[in-house]
Design a protein around this motif. Structure first.
Motif, PDB file in Angstrom:
ATOM      1  N   VAL A 161       0.926  -1.168   0.073  1.00  0.00           N
ATOM      2  CA  VAL A 161      -0.151  -0.093  -0.163  1.00  0.00           C
ATOM      3  C   VAL A 161       1.004   1.418  -0.151  1.00  0.00           C
ATOM      4  CG1 VAL A 161      -1.506   1.433   1.397  1.00  0.00           C
ATOM      5  CG2 VAL A 161      -1.910  -1.115   1.012  1.00  0.00           C
ATOM      6  N   SER A 162       1.965   1.292   0.706  1.00  0.00           N
ATOM      7  CA  SER A 162       2.793   2.452   0.754  1.00  0.00           C
ATOM      8  C   SER A 162       3.543   2.505  -0.384  1.00  0.00           C
ATOM      9  CB  SER A 162       3.887   2.340   2.111  1.00  0.00           C
ATOM     10  OG  SER A 162       3.092   2.285   3.216  1.00  0.00           O
ATOM     11  N   LEU A 163       4.167   1.539  -1.104  1.00  0.00           N
ATOM     12  CA  LEU A 163       4.735   1.814  -2.371  1.00  0.00           C
ATOM     13  C   LEU A 163       3.760   2.119  -3.430  1.00  0.00           C
ATOM     14  CD1 LEU A 163       7.171  -1.204  -2.018  1.00  0.00           C
ATOM     15  CD2 LEU A 163       8.008   1.124  -1.807  1.00  0.00           C
ATOM     16  N   HIS A 164       2.605   1.442  -3.496  1.00  0.00           N
ATOM     17  CA  HIS A 164       1.889   1.609  -4.747  1.00  0.00           C
ATOM     18  C   HIS A 164       1.027   3.058  -4.633  1.00  0.00           C
ATOM     19  CE1 HIS A 164      -0.120  -0.175  -8.324  1.00  0.00           C
ATOM     20  NE2 HIS A 164      -0.887   0.669  -7.843  1.00  0.00           N
ATOM     21  N   GLY A 165       0.618   3.050  -3.427  1.00  0.00           N
ATOM     22  CA  GLY A 165      -0.244   4.433  -2.980  1.00  0.00           C
ATOM     23  C   GLY A 165       0.652   5.767  -3.085  1.00  0.00           C
ATOM     24  N   GLY A 166       1.939   5.533  -2.639  1.00  0.00           N
ATOM     25  CA  GLY A 166       2.773   6.487  -2.640  1.00  0.00           C
ATOM     26  C   GLY A 166       3.411   6.799  -3.920  1.00  0.00           C
ATOM     27  N   ARG A 167       3.248   6.149  -5.005  1.00  0.00           N
ATOM     28  CA  ARG A 167       3.624   6.057  -6.208  1.00  0.00           C
ATOM     29  C   ARG A 167       5.267   5.916  -6.172  1.00  0.00           C
ATOM     30  NH1 ARG A 167      -0.172   9.918  -9.688  1.00  0.00           N
ATOM     31  NH2 ARG A 167      -1.881   9.446  -8.798  1.00  0.00           N
ATOM     32  N   PHE A 168       5.807   5.098  -5.284  1.00  0.00           N
ATOM     33  CA  PHE A 168       7.112   4.691  -5.497  1.00  0.00           C
ATOM     34  C   PHE A 168       7.431   3.506  -6.417  1.00  0.00           C
ATOM     35  CE2 PHE A 168       6.870   6.789  -1.231  1.00  0.00           C
ATOM     36  CZ  PHE A 168       7.973   7.627  -1.137  1.00  0.00           C
ATOM     37  N   ALA A 169       6.238   2.926  -6.467  1.00  0.00           N
ATOM     38  CA  ALA A 169       6.522   1.742  -7.122  1.00  0.00           C
ATOM     39  C   ALA A 169       5.150   1.153  -7.866  1.00  0.00           C
ATOM     40  CB  ALA A 169       7.206   0.465  -6.372  1.00  0.00           C
ATOM     41  N   ARG A 170       5.231   0.319  -8.705  1.00  0.00           N
ATOM     42  CA  ARG A 170       3.879  -0.574  -9.122  1.00  0.00           C
ATOM     43  C   ARG A 170       4.092  -1.873  -8.341  1.00  0.00           C
ATOM     44  NH1 ARG A 170       3.607  -0.706 -15.100  1.00  0.00           N
ATOM     45  NH2 ARG A 170       5.739  -0.332 -15.184  1.00  0.00           N
ATOM     46  N   VAL A 171       3.165  -2.231  -7.733  1.00  0.00           N
ATOM     47  CA  VAL A 171       3.079  -3.535  -6.836  1.00  0.00           C
ATOM     48  C   VAL A 171       2.382  -4.394  -7.861  1.00  0.00           C
ATOM     49  CG1 VAL A 171       2.506  -4.788  -4.898  1.00  0.00           C
ATOM     50  CG2 VAL A 171       3.276  -2.461  -4.698  1.00  0.00           C
ATOM     51  N   VAL A 172       2.900  -5.485  -8.448  1.00  0.00           N
ATOM     52  CA  VAL A 172       2.424  -6.574  -9.219  1.00  0.00           C
ATOM     53  C   VAL A 172       2.483  -7.976  -8.827  1.00  0.00           C
ATOM     54  CG1 VAL A 172       2.635  -4.914 -11.252  1.00  0.00           C
ATOM     55  CG2 VAL A 172       4.642  -6.494 -10.590  1.00  0.00           C
ATOM     56  N   THR A 173       2.030  -8.925  -9.501  1.00  0.00           N
ATOM     57  CA  THR A 173       2.382 -10.423  -9.247  1.00  0.00           C
ATOM     58  C   THR A 173       3.487 -10.738 -10.364  1.00  0.00           C
ATOM     59  OG1 THR A 173       0.685 -11.079 -10.535  1.00  0.00           O
ATOM     60  CG2 THR A 173      -0.081 -10.593  -8.379  1.00  0.00           C
ATOM     61  N   THR A 174       4.059 -12.191  -9.892  1.00  0.00           N
ATOM     62  CA  THR A 174       4.827 -12.494 -10.779  1.00  0.00           C
ATOM     63  C   THR A 174       4.130 -12.809 -12.134  1.00  0.00           C
ATOM     64  OG1 THR A 174       6.128 -13.579  -9.237  1.00  0.00           O
ATOM     65  CG2 THR A 174       6.433 -14.510 -11.059  1.00  0.00           C
ATOM     66  N   ASP A 175       2.978 -13.354 -12.008  1.00  0.00           N
ATOM     67  CA  ASP A 175       2.237 -13.627 -13.182  1.00  0.00           C
ATOM     68  C   ASP A 175       2.107 -12.585 -14.289  1.00  0.00           C
ATOM     69  OD1 ASP A 175       2.184 -16.534 -12.439  1.00  0.00           O
ATOM     70  OD2 ASP A 175       0.213 -16.269 -11.770  1.00  0.00           O
ATOM     71  N   GLN A 176       1.799 -11.465 -13.651  1.00  0.00           N
ATOM     72  CA  GLN A 176       1.586 -10.040 -14.207  1.00  0.00           C
ATOM     73  C   GLN A 176       3.055  -9.746 -15.028  1.00  0.00           C
ATOM     74  OE1 GLN A 176       0.058  -7.857 -10.920  1.00  0.00           O
ATOM     75  NE2 GLN A 176      -1.926  -7.860 -11.949  1.00  0.00           N
ATOM     76  N   LEU A 177       4.058  -9.964 -14.383  1.00  0.00           N
ATOM     77  CA  LEU A 177       5.536  -9.669 -14.789  1.00  0.00           C
ATOM     78  C   LEU A 177       5.536 -10.707 -16.027  1.00  0.00           C
ATOM     79  CD1 LEU A 177       7.577  -9.159 -11.792  1.00  0.00           C
ATOM     80  CD2 LEU A 177       7.073  -7.442 -13.612  1.00  0.00           C
ATOM     81  N   LEU A 178       5.515 -11.821 -16.041  1.00  0.00           N
ATOM     82  CA  LEU A 178       5.613 -12.703 -16.786  1.00  0.00           C
ATOM     83  C   LEU A 178       4.661 -12.558 -18.046  1.00  0.00           C
ATOM     84  CD1 LEU A 178       6.218 -16.044 -14.620  1.00  0.00           C
ATOM     85  CD2 LEU A 178       7.896 -14.490 -16.055  1.00  0.00           C
ATOM     86  N   ALA A 179       3.358 -12.202 -17.964  1.00  0.00           N
ATOM     87  CA  ALA A 179       2.500 -11.999 -18.867  1.00  0.00           C
ATOM     88  C   ALA A 179       3.105 -10.749 -19.902  1.00  0.00           C
ATOM     89  CB  ALA A 179       1.103 -12.003 -18.555  1.00  0.00           C
ATOM     90  N   ALA A 180       3.572  -9.725 -19.177  1.00  0.00           N
ATOM     91  CA  ALA A 180       4.023  -8.674 -19.822  1.00  0.00           C
ATOM     92  C   ALA A 180       5.096  -8.803 -20.748  1.00  0.00           C
ATOM     93  CB  ALA A 180       4.236  -7.439 -18.860  1.00  0.00           C
ATOM     94  N   VAL A 181       5.914  -9.928 -20.423  1.00  0.00           N
ATOM     95  CA  VAL A 181       7.117 -10.130 -21.480  1.00  0.00           C
ATOM     96  C   VAL A 181       7.070 -11.314 -22.220  1.00  0.00           C
ATOM     97  CG1 VAL A 181       8.844  -9.192 -19.655  1.00  0.00           C
ATOM     98  CG2 VAL A 181       8.303 -11.532 -19.574  1.00  0.00           C
TER      99      VAL A 181
END
Length: 93
Positions: free
Chosen positions: A71-91
């Protein structure tokens, strides 16, 4: 060596993070990367942390700490919090 200089010299603009501890090393690295202007992705299911007890006997489970970091990272816009499956699907082609 200065990792930021090395990344910039290599044209790297995106960083994917995984590892231990979610609420410490991973979160700190994500915040620094975001502050330096990188597109930071945190594969939350590829991180791990441990239960902690703080002041006044407050106790948080590993899951609670991981969610708080997400929540801190994503909500604070420091990072996009994703799942491993989402990463793999993107590549995948």
């Amino acid at each position: 060596p200065d990792l930021d200089d090395w990344f910039k010299a290599a044209g790297i603009t995106q960083v994917v993070l995984a590892g231990i501890q979610t609420n410490m090393c991973v979160e700190t690295t994500a915040r620094m990367g975001g502050n330096l202007g990188y597109d930071v992705l945190v594969a939350l299911d590829a991180t791990h942390t441990f239960d902690l007890t703080g002041p006044n006997g407050w106790h948080l489970t590993a899951d609670e700490l991981a969610r708080a970091s997400a929540v801190s990272l994503h909500g604070g816009r420091f990072a996009r919090v994703v799942t491993t499956d989402q990463l793999l699907a993107a590549v995948r082609p």
